[in-house]
Design an enzyme around this catalytic site. Structure first.
Site, PDB file in Angstrom:
ATOM      1  N   LYS A   1       0.820  -1.209   0.000  1.00 50.21           N
ATOM      2  CA  LYS A   1       0.000   0.000   0.000  1.00 50.21           C
ATOM      3  C   LYS A   1       0.851   1.254   0.000  1.00 50.21           C
ATOM      4  O   LYS A   1       2.036   1.231   0.342  1.00 50.21           O
ATOM      5  CB  LYS A   1      -0.914   0.015   1.225  1.00 50.21           C
ATOM      6  CG  LYS A   1      -2.021  -1.005   1.181  1.00 50.21           C
ATOM      7  CD  LYS A   1      -2.846  -0.964  -0.100  1.00 50.21           C
ATOM      8  CE  LYS A   1      -3.799   0.216  -0.186  1.00 50.21           C
ATOM      9  NZ  LYS A   1      -4.620   0.166  -1.454  1.00 50.21           N
TER      10      LYS A   1
ATOM     11  N   TYR B   1       1.841   0.245  -4.652  1.00 53.27           N
ATOM     12  CA  TYR B   1       0.650   0.999  -5.060  1.00 53.27           C
ATOM     13  C   TYR B   1       0.760   2.387  -4.455  1.00 53.27           C
ATOM     14  O   TYR B   1       1.141   2.541  -3.285  1.00 53.27           O
ATOM     15  CB  TYR B   1      -0.624   0.338  -4.516  1.00 53.27           C
ATOM     16  CG  TYR B   1      -1.036  -0.910  -5.261  1.00 53.27           C
ATOM     17  CD1 TYR B   1      -1.286  -0.871  -6.633  1.00 53.27           C
ATOM     18  CD2 TYR B   1      -1.183  -2.115  -4.593  1.00 53.27           C
ATOM     19  CE1 TYR B   1      -1.664  -2.020  -7.314  1.00 53.27           C
ATOM     20  CE2 TYR B   1      -1.569  -3.267  -5.271  1.00 53.27           C
ATOM     21  CZ  TYR B   1      -1.809  -3.207  -6.635  1.00 53.27           C
ATOM     22  OH  TYR B   1      -2.176  -4.333  -7.304  1.00 53.27           O
TER      23      TYR B   1
ATOM     24  N   HIS C   1      -1.596   5.370  -5.942  1.00 54.31           N
ATOM     25  CA  HIS C   1      -2.894   6.057  -6.136  1.00 54.31           C
ATOM     26  C   HIS C   1      -2.768   7.562  -5.874  1.00 54.31           C
ATOM     27  O   HIS C   1      -3.560   8.155  -5.131  1.00 54.31           O
ATOM     28  CB  HIS C   1      -3.958   5.449  -5.212  1.00 54.31           C
ATOM     29  CG  HIS C   1      -4.128   3.967  -5.388  1.00 54.31           C
ATOM     30  ND1 HIS C   1      -4.655   3.415  -6.539  1.00 54.31           N
ATOM     31  CD2 HIS C   1      -3.842   2.922  -4.577  1.00 54.31           C
ATOM     32  CE1 HIS C   1      -4.689   2.090  -6.410  1.00 54.31           C
ATOM     33  NE2 HIS C   1      -4.181   1.773  -5.246  1.00 54.31           N
TER      34      HIS C   1
ATOM     35  N   GLU D   1       0.037   0.609 -10.036  1.00 54.88           N
ATOM     36  CA  GLU D   1      -1.242   0.696 -10.751  1.00 54.88           C
ATOM     37  C   GLU D   1      -1.165   1.446 -12.072  1.00 54.88           C
ATOM     38  O   GLU D   1      -2.136   1.427 -12.831  1.00 54.88           O
ATOM     39  CB  GLU D   1      -2.315   1.334  -9.846  1.00 54.88           C
ATOM     40  CG  GLU D   1      -2.221   2.832  -9.601  1.00 54.88           C
ATOM     41  CD  GLU D   1      -1.232   3.208  -8.490  1.00 54.88           C
ATOM     42  OE1 GLU D   1      -0.541   2.318  -7.957  1.00 54.88           O
ATOM     43  OE2 GLU D   1      -1.129   4.410  -8.165  1.00 54.88           O
TER      44      GLU D   1
HETATM   45  N1  LIG Z   1     -10.617  -0.942  -3.110  1.00 52.63           N
HETATM   46  C1  LIG Z   1      -9.700  -1.858  -3.397  1.00 52.63           C
HETATM   47  O1  LIG Z   1      -9.209  -2.569  -2.528  1.00 52.63           O
HETATM   48  C2  LIG Z   1      -9.273  -2.070  -4.803  1.00 52.63           C
HETATM   49  C3  LIG Z   1      -9.616  -1.147  -5.731  1.00 52.63           C
HETATM   50  N2  LIG Z   1      -9.317  -1.346  -7.058  1.00 52.63           N
HETATM   51  C4  LIG Z   1      -9.754  -0.292  -7.962  1.00 52.63           C
HETATM   52  O2  LIG Z   1     -10.891  -0.662  -8.714  1.00 52.63           O
HETATM   53  C5  LIG Z   1     -10.987   0.236  -9.833  1.00 52.63           C
HETATM   54  C6  LIG Z   1     -11.274  -0.555 -11.109  1.00 52.63           C
HETATM   55  O3  LIG Z   1     -10.110  -1.293 -11.456  1.00 52.63           O
HETATM   56  P1  LIG Z   1     -10.049  -2.235 -12.739  1.00 52.63           P
HETATM   57  O4  LIG Z   1     -11.302  -2.968 -12.926  1.00 52.63           O
HETATM   58  O5  LIG Z   1      -8.771  -2.994 -12.635  1.00 52.63           O
HETATM   59  O6  LIG Z   1      -9.897  -1.180 -13.911  1.00 52.63           O
HETATM   60  P2  LIG Z   1     -10.090  -1.482 -15.472  1.00 52.63           P
HETATM   61  O7  LIG Z   1      -9.279  -0.450 -16.181  1.00 52.63           O
HETATM   62  O8  LIG Z   1      -9.866  -2.911 -15.776  1.00 52.63           O
HETATM   63  O9  LIG Z   1     -11.637  -1.194 -15.692  1.00 52.63           O
HETATM   64  C7  LIG Z   1     -12.200   0.081 -15.558  1.00 52.63           C
HETATM   65  C8  LIG Z   1     -13.422   0.134 -16.447  1.00 52.63           C
HETATM   66  O10 LIG Z   1     -14.061   1.381 -16.194  1.00 52.63           O
HETATM   67  C9  LIG Z   1     -14.647   1.770 -17.416  1.00 52.63           C
HETATM   68  N3  LIG Z   1     -15.047   3.150 -17.366  1.00 52.63           N
HETATM   69  C10 LIG Z   1     -14.305   4.271 -17.454  1.00 52.63           C
HETATM   70  N4  LIG Z   1     -15.089   5.360 -17.418  1.00 52.63           N
HETATM   71  C11 LIG Z   1     -16.363   4.897 -17.276  1.00 52.63           C
HETATM   72  C12 LIG Z   1     -17.636   5.529 -17.209  1.00 52.63           C
HETATM   73  N5  LIG Z   1     -17.761   6.858 -17.279  1.00 52.63           N
HETATM   74  N6  LIG Z   1     -18.723   4.741 -17.062  1.00 52.63           N
HETATM   75  C13 LIG Z   1     -18.617   3.403 -16.983  1.00 52.63           C
HETATM   76  N7  LIG Z   1     -17.437   2.758 -17.089  1.00 52.63           N
HETATM   77  C14 LIG Z   1     -16.344   3.503 -17.237  1.00 52.63           C
HETATM   78  C15 LIG Z   1     -13.561   1.464 -18.431  1.00 52.63           C
HETATM   79  O11 LIG Z   1     -14.096   1.439 -19.752  1.00 52.63           O
HETATM   80  C16 LIG Z   1     -13.086   0.112 -17.942  1.00 52.63           C
HETATM   81  O12 LIG Z   1     -13.766  -0.958 -18.589  1.00 52.63           O
HETATM   82  C17 LIG Z   1      -9.667   1.014  -9.833  1.00 52.63           C
HETATM   83  O13 LIG Z   1      -9.834   2.256  -9.210  1.00 52.63           O
HETATM   84  C18 LIG Z   1      -8.758   0.131  -9.016  1.00 52.63           C
HETATM   85  O14 LIG Z   1      -7.662   0.827  -8.474  1.00 52.63           O
HETATM   86  C19 LIG Z   1      -8.678  -2.467  -7.500  1.00 52.63           C
HETATM   87  C20 LIG Z   1      -8.286  -3.424  -6.581  1.00 52.63           C
HETATM   88  C21 LIG Z   1      -8.506  -3.274  -5.157  1.00 52.63           C
HETATM   89  C1  LIG Z   2      -5.155  -1.955  -5.808  1.00 57.32           C
HETATM   90  C2  LIG Z   2      -5.079  -1.647  -4.389  1.00 57.32           C
HETATM   91  O1  LIG Z   2      -5.070  -0.510  -4.013  1.00 57.32           O
HETATM   92  C3  LIG Z   2      -5.012  -2.728  -3.419  1.00 57.32           C
HETATM   93  O2  LIG Z   2      -4.906  -3.893  -3.814  1.00 57.32           O
HETATM   94  O3  LIG Z   2      -5.053  -2.452  -2.223  1.00 57.32           O
END
Ligand SMILES: NC(=O)C1=CN([C@@H]2O[C@H](COP(=O)(O)OP(=O)(O)OC[C@H]3O[C@@H](n4cnc5c(N)ncnc54)[C@H](O)[C@@H]3O)[C@@H](O)[C@H]2O)C=CC1
Ligand SMILES: CC(=O)C(=O)O
Length: 378
Positions: A74, A93, A95, A117
């Site tokens: 993190k 990571y 962010h 990321e």
């Molecule tokens: N909270 C946590 O523990 C974690 C959070 N994440 C986060 O989850 C989020 C998504 O990650 P991924 O799926 O890997 O990204 P990704 O890049 O694979 O997918 C993102 C999707 O969002 C779509 N998108 C962009 N603008 C949009 C809009 N206006 N309306 C609808 N769709 C839209 C894109 O077309 C894409 O298909 C990121 O912020 C990532 O950092 C990932 C892992 C852990």
């Molecule tokens: C992607 C990220 O922030 C996590 O795996 O915690």
């Protein structure tokens, strides 16, 4: 090069930046690895296993942060900023678009900050985000299912329903890795699932992949509002790489949801995609209620399943880490365009445009910084 791996200090973060197999990879390449004592325990790796693989065990985080390159999971917390210093390579990571103070600290201390990321291949995929997105996407549904239970504050709905009773409505905004994995789990449990994305090709692929068991919708305010109103469980899964997440679900839309519905905003690590998600929550205090809706906004969801997550993460981070150690960061990024995209801050400059834009820093392309260093301007 000396590689340092501190114990993670974020709430309930039990992942660790390296496994014994990762230690062995660095040692085979002629490097030294320092790991903070007990750093791997949460993921099931003992100090003895690390030592057997060739690591030196250090008692304190301070000692480990003195290494040439620090590998973490993190983003550093404020109490770790004191360890920043000129030339330190920080590989983790970050962010940064959602982290102004951290960005400032990295810039002010001339740290070389390489963010997992934003490392991006030519096909635009994000190989070091992908495994954690797989984990978080899958977890979003099991967490949502849990908080829909009455005793957890939810409306008392079973995701899959039963014969004679309709299943729950799951709405996923964003159809990338998180969204696809969430859809897979929700469909597997028998929920009625709708997914929105702005990328029509992506919606086509998903429609093919799920063979009619997933309803796809173009993402626009009209469709989002209609879908959110019906949602028992809403999953935020959008990403614009490196940038602050767009706030696609407004407060007015959340007000239209039924009491006891659940929001899991996975995109919280990039600032959150839902207007009513106004804080980051933790594994020990994961939800709050707003407009009668439970909000879950944990920024390190994979930290809850550290054994799976540490192995999945380090499978992809360590090969790049070894490249950096073998060649030094400058040559490594010159040789690998994907890795170069990971460099967010170097030499006091912000070299990732979305991060510079988020915080009003001047964006300086990485090539410019490296060229200036070569000719001795800086
Ligand atoms: N909270 C946590 O523990 C974690 C959070 N994440 C986060 O989850 C989020 C998504 O990650 P991924 O799926 O890997 O990204 P990704 O890049 O694979 O997918 C993102 C999707 O969002 C779509 N998108 C962009 N603008 C949009 C809009 N206006 N309306 C609808 N769709 C839209 C894109 O077309 C894409 O298909 C990121 O912020 C990532 O950092 C990932 C892992 C852990
Ligand atoms: C992607 C990220 O922030 C996590 O795996 O915690």
């Amino acid at each position: 090069m000396i590689i340092g791996v501190p114990k993670e200090i974020k709430n309930n973060e039990n992942r660790v930046g390296i496994t014994p197999a990762g230690v062995a990879a660095f040692i085979q390449n002629g490097h030294e690895v320092w790991i903070e004592s007990k750093a791997g325990l949460g993921s099931g790796f003992s100090d003895e296993e690390y030592a057997a693989a060739g690591a030196k065990i250090k008692e304190t985080g301070r000692e480990v942060w003195a290494a040439d390159m620090v590998i973490k999971v993190k983003e550093p917390l404020a109490e770790e900023y004191a360890y920043f210093r000129e030339g330190l390579i920080l590989y983790t990571y970050l962010h940064l678009a959602a982290e102004l103070e951290l960005t400032k600290a990295l810039v002010d201390k001339n740290v070389v900050a390489i963010a997992y990321e934003t490392i991006q291949l030519e096909n635009r995929s994000l190989p070091l985000l992908m495994p954690m997105s797989e984990v978080a996407g899958r977890m979003s549904i099991q967490i949502g299912a849990q908080f829909l239970e009455k005793s957890k504050g939810g409306k008392g709905v079973l995701l899959g329903g039963v014969p004679g009773v309709a299943p729950a409505e799951v709405v996923i905004v964003g159809g990338g890795i998180v969204g696809t994995n969430a859809a897979k789990m929700a469909i597997g449990l028998g929920a009625s699932v709708t997914l929105l994305d702005i990328n029509a090709d992506r919606l086509r692929q998903l429609d093919d992949q799920f063979q009619g068991r997933l309803k796809t919708l173009m993402s626009n305010p009209y469709n989002i509002a209609k879908a959110v109103k019906r949602a028992d469980l809403l999953v935020g899964a959008v990403l614009i790489p490196g940038a602050r997440a767009p706030r696609l679900v407004t407060e007015e839309m959340v007000k239209q949801m039924e009491d006891g519905s659940v929001i899991v905003d996975v995109a919280i690590d990039q600032g959150g995609s839902i207007e009513t998600v106004d804080r980051i929550t933790t594994h020990s205090n994961p939800t709050y209620v707003k407009h009668g809706v439970l909000h879950y906004a944990v920024a390190n969801m994979p930290g809850a399943v550290p054994r799976t997550s540490t192995i999945a993460l380090t499978n992809v981070t360590i090969p790049y880490g070894v490249q950096i150690a073998n060649k030094g960061h400058k040559q490594a990024v010159l040789d690998d365009k994907a890795l170069a995209k990971g460099v967010n801050v170097i030499d006091g400059r912000v070299t990732y445009k979305a991060v510079a834009d988020a915080h009003d820093y001047t964006y300086v392309p990485l090539e410019t910084v490296l060229q200036e260093q070569k000719v001795g301007i800086k």
